[in-house]
Design a protein around this motif. Structure first.
Motif, PDB file in Angstrom:
ATOM      1  N   PHE A   7       0.807  -1.224   0.000  1.00 22.38           N
ATOM      2  CA  PHE A   7       0.000   0.000   0.000  1.00 22.38           C
ATOM      3  C   PHE A   7       0.845   1.281   0.000  1.00 22.38           C
ATOM      4  O   PHE A   7       1.993   1.276   0.426  1.00 22.38           O
ATOM      5  CB  PHE A   7      -0.927   0.022   1.221  1.00 22.38           C
ATOM      6  N   ALA A   8       0.197   2.325  -0.476  1.00 24.89           N
ATOM      7  CA  ALA A   8       0.710   3.708  -0.382  1.00 24.89           C
ATOM      8  C   ALA A   8       2.080   3.845  -1.028  1.00 24.89           C
ATOM      9  O   ALA A   8       2.271   3.375  -2.159  1.00 24.89           O
ATOM     10  CB  ALA A   8       0.695   4.175   1.072  1.00 24.89           C
ATOM     11  N   SER A   9       3.040   4.484  -0.359  1.00 25.79           N
ATOM     12  CA  SER A   9       4.357   4.723  -0.980  1.00 25.79           C
ATOM     13  C   SER A   9       5.045   3.407  -1.347  1.00 25.79           C
ATOM     14  O   SER A   9       5.759   3.338  -2.348  1.00 25.79           O
ATOM     15  CB  SER A   9       5.244   5.539  -0.026  1.00 25.79           C
ATOM     16  N   LEU A  10       4.820   2.368  -0.576  1.00 25.16           N
ATOM     17  CA  LEU A  10       5.439   1.070  -0.882  1.00 25.16           C
ATOM     18  C   LEU A  10       4.881   0.514  -2.194  1.00 25.16           C
ATOM     19  O   LEU A  10       5.623  -0.003  -3.040  1.00 25.16           O
ATOM     20  CB  LEU A  10       5.183   0.085   0.262  1.00 25.16           C
ATOM     21  N   ARG A  11       3.579   0.639  -2.378  1.00 24.86           N
ATOM     22  CA  ARG A  11       2.939   0.213  -3.617  1.00 24.86           C
ATOM     23  C   ARG A  11       3.555   0.947  -4.819  1.00 24.86           C
ATOM     24  O   ARG A  11       3.864   0.340  -5.851  1.00 24.86           O
ATOM     25  CB  ARG A  11       1.432   0.484  -3.547  1.00 24.86           C
ATOM     26  N   GLU A  12       3.764   2.251  -4.647  1.00 26.29           N
ATOM     27  CA  GLU A  12       4.342   3.036  -5.738  1.00 26.29           C
ATOM     28  C   GLU A  12       5.793   2.635  -6.018  1.00 26.29           C
ATOM     29  O   GLU A  12       6.209   2.540  -7.166  1.00 26.29           O
ATOM     30  CB  GLU A  12       4.269   4.528  -5.409  1.00 26.29           C
ATOM     31  N   THR A  13       6.556   2.419  -4.956  1.00 28.64           N
ATOM     32  CA  THR A  13       7.961   2.029  -5.122  1.00 28.64           C
ATOM     33  C   THR A  13       8.078   0.683  -5.836  1.00 28.64           C
ATOM     34  O   THR A  13       8.909   0.507  -6.738  1.00 28.64           O
ATOM     35  CB  THR A  13       8.648   1.938  -3.741  1.00 28.64           C
ATOM     36  N   LEU A  14       7.234  -0.259  -5.438  1.00 31.12           N
ATOM     37  CA  LEU A  14       7.302  -1.609  -6.008  1.00 31.12           C
ATOM     38  C   LEU A  14       6.605  -1.690  -7.368  1.00 31.12           C
ATOM     39  O   LEU A  14       6.831  -2.634  -8.135  1.00 31.12           O
ATOM     40  CB  LEU A  14       6.667  -2.627  -5.052  1.00 31.12           C
ATOM     41  N   PRO A  44       3.479   1.323   4.870  1.00 33.62           N
ATOM     42  CA  PRO A  44       4.157   2.299   5.736  1.00 33.62           C
ATOM     43  C   PRO A  44       3.242   2.711   6.888  1.00 33.62           C
ATOM     44  O   PRO A  44       2.040   2.390   6.878  1.00 33.62           O
ATOM     45  CB  PRO A  44       4.410   3.482   4.793  1.00 33.62           C
ATOM     46  N   PRO A  45       3.798   3.421   7.885  1.00 32.94           N
ATOM     47  CA  PRO A  45       2.979   3.894   9.005  1.00 32.94           C
ATOM     48  C   PRO A  45       1.728   4.627   8.501  1.00 32.94           C
ATOM     49  O   PRO A  45       1.804   5.376   7.526  1.00 32.94           O
ATOM     50  CB  PRO A  45       3.913   4.858   9.745  1.00 32.94           C
ATOM     51  N   VAL A  46       0.621   4.398   9.170  1.00 38.80           N
ATOM     52  CA  VAL A  46      -0.656   4.951   8.705  1.00 38.80           C
ATOM     53  C   VAL A  46      -0.744   6.442   9.033  1.00 38.80           C
ATOM     54  O   VAL A  46      -0.123   6.923   9.985  1.00 38.80           O
ATOM     55  CB  VAL A  46      -1.848   4.187   9.326  1.00 38.80           C
TER      56      VAL A  46
END
Lengths: 141, 83, 141, 83
Positions: free
Chosen positions: D7-14, D78-80
């Motif tokens: 999710f979120a920034s991790l989703r974008e990075t991956l 990442p942290p919510v």
């Protein structure tokens, strides 16, 4: 802003007005609504009458609101208190604090209602089935 | 002249909410004024003896020994219960 | 009750509904409204998008509401959280606790929003003039 | 099969938010699964090395050593920052 009125207020209209005049400032709005309870100190309340000290009431509420704004960083604040005859579930009081920070809004809102309860010259008289009684600090919440 | 006001249960007990009077001779503070009013009769004596009563002068809460001057508005009332 | 929605909510309608279904029980209603701020960590925010984890979000909010009801005597509680694209001053979240006692309502409302901020799977992405950034716990309030 | 979500920034990075895969041989817990994913490439290796990431299994936050079974839904994020 403070208001003392016999008319009802609409919490939603007040909150919406605060939100619309927020200009992107506050991230947090905390509100307290006080309602007439049907059961107080074990007795059925059919009506409540709020007496106050016109003139002093407004001064007391303004002082409370000012003290909250001195202690916390608020973008807006509001105290509305009704007087006159009220029925169970009727609105009595509405206190709002808006701030950039939610802790400040919570602390300021709670301060205003706590202080109002001990300093502002309002007195509640309850009508029970067959009798009336003045509320005392011991029988209120 | 001073304006005297009584609220809530005290107003009901005394049967009056508002009165005006010439500040009596020798009365310059709250204890003296309260004693002067208590001399009216047993109802006044007992009602104003309640040490839970609050007093406001010119719409500000005052201490028990506050001084009083001509033109003041003095109010007695039980503990507040709004909110 | 909990709700996760892209649509806006109306704080007034929600509060009025709580009041009408109160049946003389609660004397105190405390609400928290979270709004999109225009300035966050010194930057102009033109839009905000809220991502969430559908399914887990609802479970997390239900758990938070349940924990509040376990710890405090509430007559009603409500958590509404929006997802999707939002603009400055838009409503993000609405948390309400109603109780016979105002302290309980304040504590429960603050607990729910505090816990939501650290436990519920929502992520904010801000659009600034010319760039976007994910909000981190350090840059949120 | 396990379902993996980012999710979120991790989703974008991956560059991926959701995938399904057969649980690799010998992978029975979160540390092993994370290592297996990190072996994909440098982006995965570095993104999943962030010790601020939270992991939920079947939509409940879990500790770093949680075990994983076939059919689980595992999510990294990442942290919510809601509310």
């Amino acid at each position: 802003m403070i208001r003392v009125q016999t008319d009802d207020f609409d919490a939603g209209t007040e909150l919406e007005q605060l939100r619309r005049s927020n200009n992107g400032q506050a991230g947090a709005i905390v509100s307290f609504t006080g309602l007439v309870r049907e059961l107080n100190a074990g007795e059925q309340v059919t009506q409540m009458t709020l007496e106050h000290y016109p003139g002093m009431t407004e001064k007391a509420l303004e002082k409370i609101e000012q003290a909250a704004n001195d202690q916390w960083e608020l973008t807006a604040s509001l105290i509305i208190h009704r007087v006159g005859p009220l029925a169970p579930d009727d609105n009595i009081v509405f206190v709002v604090a808006a701030s950039q920070h939610r802790e400040q809004a919570f602390r300021a809102c709670e301060y205003m209602i706590d202080t109002l309860k001990t300093r502002a010259p309002f007195w509640k008289k309850e009508t029970l089935p067959g009798s009336t009684r003045w509320v005392t600090p011991e029988t209120t919440v | 002249m001073v304006r005297l006001r009584y609220f809530a249960s005290l107003r009901e007990t005394l049967g009056i909410g508002d009165e005006q009077l010439e500040l009596p001779d020798g009365v310059h503070d709250l204890p003296a004024l309260t004693r002067w009013l208590q001399d009216r009769d047993a109802t006044w004596a007992s009602a104003l003896a309640d040490n839970r009563l609050h007093v406001a002068i010119n719409q500000e809460i005052v201490k028990a020994d506050a001084s009083i001057a001509d033109g003041d508005e003095v109010a007695w009332f039980p503990p507040v219960t709004g909110g």
